[in-house]
Motif scaffolding. Structure first.
Motif, PDB file in Angstrom:
ATOM      1  N   MET A   1       0.826  -1.199   0.000  1.00 12.27           N
ATOM      2  CA  MET A   1       0.000   0.000   0.000  1.00 12.27           C
ATOM      3  C   MET A   1       0.865   1.256   0.000  1.00 12.27           C
ATOM      4  O   MET A   1       0.595   2.191  -0.736  1.00 12.27           O
ATOM      5  N   TRP A   2       1.906   1.267   0.858  1.00 13.55           N
ATOM      6  CA  TRP A   2       2.753   2.461   0.943  1.00 13.55           C
ATOM      7  C   TRP A   2       3.549   2.671  -0.331  1.00 13.55           C
ATOM      8  O   TRP A   2       3.904   3.804  -0.671  1.00 13.55           O
ATOM      9  N   ASP A   3       3.832   1.593  -1.040  1.00  9.25           N
ATOM     10  CA  ASP A   3       4.553   1.724  -2.310  1.00  9.25           C
ATOM     11  C   ASP A   3       3.720   2.503  -3.328  1.00  9.25           C
ATOM     12  O   ASP A   3       4.245   3.319  -4.081  1.00  9.25           O
ATOM     13  N   VAL A   4       2.431   2.259  -3.327  1.00 11.21           N
ATOM     14  CA  VAL A   4       1.542   2.964  -4.244  1.00 11.21           C
ATOM     15  C   VAL A   4       1.487   4.447  -3.890  1.00 11.21           C
ATOM     16  O   VAL A   4       1.533   5.316  -4.767  1.00 11.21           O
ATOM     17  N   VAL A   5       1.417   4.754  -2.597  1.00 12.50           N
ATOM     18  CA  VAL A   5       1.360   6.145  -2.150  1.00 12.50           C
ATOM     19  C   VAL A   5       2.666   6.860  -2.496  1.00 12.50           C
ATOM     20  O   VAL A   5       2.651   8.007  -2.977  1.00 12.50           O
ATOM     21  N   LYS A   6       3.789   6.197  -2.284  1.00 15.22           N
ATOM     22  CA  LYS A   6       5.087   6.800  -2.608  1.00 15.22           C
ATOM     23  C   LYS A   6       5.216   7.042  -4.111  1.00 15.22           C
ATOM     24  O   LYS A   6       5.693   8.085  -4.543  1.00 15.22           O
ATOM     25  N   ALA A   7       4.778   6.076  -4.909  1.00 15.29           N
ATOM     26  CA  ALA A   7       4.853   6.223  -6.361  1.00 15.29           C
ATOM     27  C   ALA A   7       3.955   7.367  -6.826  1.00 15.29           C
ATOM     28  O   ALA A   7       4.343   8.175  -7.679  1.00 15.29           O
ATOM     29  N   ALA A   8       2.773   7.466  -6.264  1.00 16.46           N
ATOM     30  CA  ALA A   8       1.866   8.555  -6.631  1.00 16.46           C
ATOM     31  C   ALA A   8       2.464   9.901  -6.214  1.00 16.46           C
ATOM     32  O   ALA A   8       2.363  10.882  -6.949  1.00 16.46           O
ATOM     33  N   GLY A   9       3.084   9.951  -5.061  1.00 18.79           N
ATOM     34  CA  GLY A   9       3.728  11.185  -4.613  1.00 18.79           C
ATOM     35  C   GLY A   9       4.858  11.595  -5.538  1.00 18.79           C
ATOM     36  O   GLY A   9       5.021  12.782  -5.844  1.00 18.79           O
ATOM     37  N   ARG A  10       5.653  10.627  -5.990  1.00 14.50           N
ATOM     38  CA  ARG A  10       6.743  10.927  -6.929  1.00 14.50           C
ATOM     39  C   ARG A  10       6.201  11.468  -8.244  1.00 14.50           C
ATOM     40  O   ARG A  10       6.753  12.398  -8.816  1.00 14.50           O
ATOM     41  N   VAL A  11       5.097  10.884  -8.713  1.00 18.74           N
ATOM     42  CA  VAL A  11       4.490  11.340  -9.963  1.00 18.74           C
ATOM     43  C   VAL A  11       3.983  12.773  -9.804  1.00 18.74           C
ATOM     44  O   VAL A  11       4.198  13.621 -10.678  1.00 18.74           O
ATOM     45  N   VAL A  12       3.345  13.069  -8.688  1.00 16.48           N
ATOM     46  CA  VAL A  12       2.828  14.418  -8.451  1.00 16.48           C
ATOM     47  C   VAL A  12       3.969  15.419  -8.388  1.00 16.48           C
ATOM     48  O   VAL A  12       3.907  16.493  -8.997  1.00 16.48           O
ATOM     49  N   VAL A  13       5.023  15.091  -7.680  1.00 15.08           N
ATOM     50  CA  VAL A  13       6.166  16.003  -7.567  1.00 15.08           C
ATOM     51  C   VAL A  13       6.804  16.227  -8.928  1.00 15.08           C
ATOM     52  O   VAL A  13       7.140  17.355  -9.299  1.00 15.08           O
ATOM     53  N   THR A  14       6.954  15.179  -9.704  1.00 21.29           N
ATOM     54  CA  THR A  14       7.557  15.311 -11.037  1.00 21.29           C
ATOM     55  C   THR A  14       6.688  16.189 -11.945  1.00 21.29           C
ATOM     56  O   THR A  14       7.202  17.056 -12.648  1.00 21.29           O
ATOM     57  N   VAL A  15       5.392  15.982 -11.907  1.00 21.76           N
ATOM     58  CA  VAL A  15       4.490  16.794 -12.732  1.00 21.76           C
ATOM     59  C   VAL A  15       4.565  18.253 -12.313  1.00 21.76           C
ATOM     60  O   VAL A  15       4.616  19.152 -13.158  1.00 21.76           O
ATOM     61  N   LEU A  16       4.592  18.525 -11.022  1.00 22.38           N
ATOM     62  CA  LEU A  16       4.677  19.911 -10.549  1.00 22.38           C
ATOM     63  C   LEU A  16       6.006  20.556 -10.945  1.00 22.38           C
ATOM     64  O   LEU A  16       6.045  21.739 -11.300  1.00 22.38           O
ATOM     65  N   GLN A  17       7.096  19.794 -10.903  1.00 25.92           N
ATOM     66  CA  GLN A  17       8.382  20.338 -11.303  1.00 25.92           C
ATOM     67  C   GLN A  17       8.402  20.679 -12.792  1.00 25.92           C
ATOM     68  O   GLN A  17       8.902  21.725 -13.186  1.00 25.92           O
ATOM     69  N   VAL A  18       7.865  19.797 -13.612  1.00 25.26           N
ATOM     70  CA  VAL A  18       7.820  20.048 -15.048  1.00 25.26           C
ATOM     71  C   VAL A  18       6.938  21.257 -15.343  1.00 25.26           C
ATOM     72  O   VAL A  18       7.287  22.127 -16.144  1.00 25.26           O
TER      73      VAL A  18
END
Length: 50
Positions: A1-18
């Motif tokens: 479960m935490w892996d999914v949350v971490k992956a989603a967080g990484r995707v959100v951070v990457t999208v915001l940076q771009v």
């Protein structure tokens, strides 16, 4: 479960940076142009009445 949350967080951070890089390239880097010129005061009516 935490892996999914971490992956989603990484995707959100990457999208915001771009998005931030794209908007920074389009923006004026903090420089703000002058606003609209102030409107002149309304003309006062002539109070003189013969």
């Amino acid at each position: 479960m935490w892996d999914v949350v971490k992956a989603a967080g990484r995707v959100v951070v990457t999208v915001l940076q771009v998005l931030a890089r794209a908007l920074d390239g389009l923006g004026s880097h903090g420089a703000v142009g002058p606003g609209a010129a102030p409107t002149p005061p309304p003309a006062k009516r002539d109070e003189y009445r013969p």
